[in-house]
Design an enzyme around this catalytic site. Sequence first.
Site, short mmCIF file in Angstrom:
data_model
loop_
_atom_site.label_atom_id
_atom_site.label_comp_id
_atom_site.label_asym_id
_atom_site.label_seq_id
_atom_site.Cartn_x
_atom_site.Cartn_y
_atom_site.Cartn_z
N ILE A 1 0.85 -1.20 0.00
CA ILE A 1 0.00 0.00 0.00
C ILE A 1 0.89 1.24 0.00
O ILE A 1 1.67 1.46 0.95
CB ILE A 1 -0.91 0.01 1.24
CG1 ILE A 1 -1.76 -1.26 1.24
CG2 ILE A 1 -1.80 1.26 1.26
CD1 ILE A 1 -2.68 -1.39 2.42
N TYR B 1 -3.84 17.44 -11.32
CA TYR B 1 -4.46 16.34 -10.57
C TYR B 1 -5.45 15.56 -11.46
O TYR B 1 -5.39 14.33 -11.53
CB TYR B 1 -5.17 16.90 -9.33
CG TYR B 1 -5.79 15.83 -8.45
CD1 TYR B 1 -4.99 14.95 -7.72
CD2 TYR B 1 -7.17 15.70 -8.33
CE1 TYR B 1 -5.55 13.96 -6.90
CE2 TYR B 1 -7.75 14.72 -7.52
CZ TYR B 1 -6.93 13.86 -6.81
OH TYR B 1 -7.49 12.89 -6.01
N LYS C 1 -5.12 11.54 -12.70
CA LYS C 1 -6.13 10.51 -12.39
C LYS C 1 -6.77 9.97 -13.68
O LYS C 1 -7.08 8.78 -13.77
CB LYS C 1 -7.19 11.07 -11.44
CG LYS C 1 -6.63 11.42 -10.05
CD LYS C 1 -6.02 10.22 -9.33
CE LYS C 1 -5.61 10.52 -7.91
NZ LYS C 1 -5.03 9.38 -7.20
N1 LIG Z 1 -9.45 12.80 0.16
C1 LIG Z 1 -10.32 12.78 -0.85
O1 LIG Z 1 -11.41 13.39 -0.80
C2 LIG Z 1 -10.00 11.98 -2.09
C3 LIG Z 1 -10.94 11.98 -3.13
C4 LIG Z 1 -10.67 11.25 -4.28
C5 LIG Z 1 -9.47 10.56 -4.38
N2 LIG Z 1 -8.57 10.59 -3.35
C6 LIG Z 1 -7.33 9.83 -3.52
O2 LIG Z 1 -7.14 9.00 -2.41
C7 LIG Z 1 -5.73 8.75 -2.22
C8 LIG Z 1 -5.38 8.96 -0.76
O3 LIG Z 1 -5.60 10.33 -0.44
P1 LIG Z 1 -5.84 10.84 1.05
O4 LIG Z 1 -7.01 11.73 0.97
O5 LIG Z 1 -5.80 9.71 2.00
O6 LIG Z 1 -4.56 11.78 1.21
P2 LIG Z 1 -3.66 12.13 2.48
O7 LIG Z 1 -4.41 11.97 3.75
O8 LIG Z 1 -3.03 13.44 2.17
O9 LIG Z 1 -2.53 10.97 2.45
C9 LIG Z 1 -1.66 10.87 1.36
C10 LIG Z 1 -0.72 9.71 1.57
O10 LIG Z 1 0.20 9.72 0.47
C11 LIG Z 1 1.52 9.76 0.98
N3 LIG Z 1 2.40 10.57 0.14
C12 LIG Z 1 2.21 11.87 -0.23
N4 LIG Z 1 3.29 12.29 -0.92
C13 LIG Z 1 4.16 11.25 -0.98
C14 LIG Z 1 5.43 11.06 -1.54
N5 LIG Z 1 6.06 12.06 -2.20
N6 LIG Z 1 6.03 9.86 -1.42
C15 LIG Z 1 5.42 8.85 -0.75
N7 LIG Z 1 4.20 8.96 -0.20
C16 LIG Z 1 3.58 10.15 -0.31
C17 LIG Z 1 1.43 10.38 2.36
O11 LIG Z 1 2.49 9.91 3.18
P3 LIG Z 1 3.78 10.76 3.61
O12 LIG Z 1 3.37 12.19 3.73
O13 LIG Z 1 4.19 10.10 4.90
O14 LIG Z 1 4.78 10.51 2.52
C18 LIG Z 1 0.09 9.83 2.85
O15 LIG Z 1 0.29 8.56 3.45
C19 LIG Z 1 -5.02 9.69 -3.19
O16 LIG Z 1 -4.61 8.98 -4.34
C20 LIG Z 1 -6.10 10.70 -3.57
O17 LIG Z 1 -5.88 11.26 -4.84
C21 LIG Z 1 -8.80 11.29 -2.22
#
Ligand SMILES: NC(=O)c1ccc[n+]([C@@H]2O[C@H](COP(=O)([O-])OP(=O)(O)OC[C@H]3O[C@@H](n4cnc5c(N)ncnc54)[C@H](OP(=O)(O)O)[C@@H]3O)[C@@H](O)[C@H]2O)c1
Length: 240
Positions: A6, A142, A146
């Site tokens: 993951i 973004y 996607k």
């Molecule tokens: N939140 C929403 O409403 C939403 C909606 C649609 C899709 N999504 C998708 O869902 C997925 C998860 O998003 P989330 O909302 O859970 O985001 P989040 O809370 O900001 O978490 C992002 C995760 O990605 C990791 N990450 C970020 N930059 C990184 C890097 N340079 N290298 C390695 N890891 C990195 C972060 O870990 P570290 O900072 O520790 O590296 C963290 O574990 C994403 O693909 C996002 O596009 C989210």
Amino acid sequence: MNYYFITGSSKGLGKSLSDLLLKDSTNIVYGLARTCSVKHERYHHTTIDLSNLDEVLNYDFPELEKTDKIVLVNNAGVVGDVKRVGNIDNQKIIDCYSLNLIAPAILTNNFIAKYGSLDGEKIVLNISSGAGRNPIDGWNVYCSTKAGMDMFSQVLKEELKIDGSNIKVLSLAPGIIDTDMQVKIRGAAKEEFSNIDRFIDYKKEGDLVAPDITAKQVLRFMTEEGLLTNVLCSVRDLTN
Ligand SMILES: NC(=O)c1ccc[n+]([C@@H]2O[C@H](COP(=O)([O-])OP(=O)(O)OC[C@H]3O[C@@H](n4cnc5c(N)ncnc54)[C@H](OP(=O)(O)O)[C@@H]3O)[C@@H](O)[C@H]2O)c1
């Protein structure tokens, strides 16, 4: 044993999914992120910056034994610089494409090369977004990453079908989740992002879903046979 890789396992959806999977003693989770926040005897962390493609190229999937199921969840992602084209920081364009699209492509390529012929069920689950299927101003990079992930997954599915492979692939839009990504979105400048009030209202009105709930929905897509058929899918497809 079931093995789950993951990306972005340190917070948000990726952490909730890791925590959920670790409740089952037949699951082993390999997490990849820049920080580690999951502590468990069946959790193995790799500290990696997935926007740095040299680090991605150097990541080696481990040797696995007694494989009942092997899953790659390309979850790590950022919304990037929420700005109009013309105003975006170029390094942020490179970092966002690298993290959201190129790293998942490289990891999937290496995952299939390494585990494609092993026994057991194999799944590539890409976390996409409704933003890849509808244009949103200020989110050009973004949305493009996607949309690219959706097409990457669809082409992969065609190849797997032609090759008679049993590997399954999904590109799943997870809905709107109450994570730091939404904090970043609400912090954008209104002149760069005409929809900002809608996203502020999502939070105010309690429309954002807790990541632990979304993780349970995502798990269903990895375990229920009927949900593993449509490559482009959404948690909104769930009827119960
Ligand atoms: N939140 C929403 O409403 C939403 C909606 C649609 C899709 N999504 C998708 O869902 C997925 C998860 O998003 P989330 O909302 O859970 O985001 P989040 O809370 O900001 O978490 C992002 C995760 O990605 C990791 N990450 C970020 N930059 C990184 C890097 N340079 N290298 C390695 N890891 C990195 C972060 O870990 P570290 O900072 O520790 O590296 C963290 O574990 C994403 O693909 C996002 O596009 C989210």
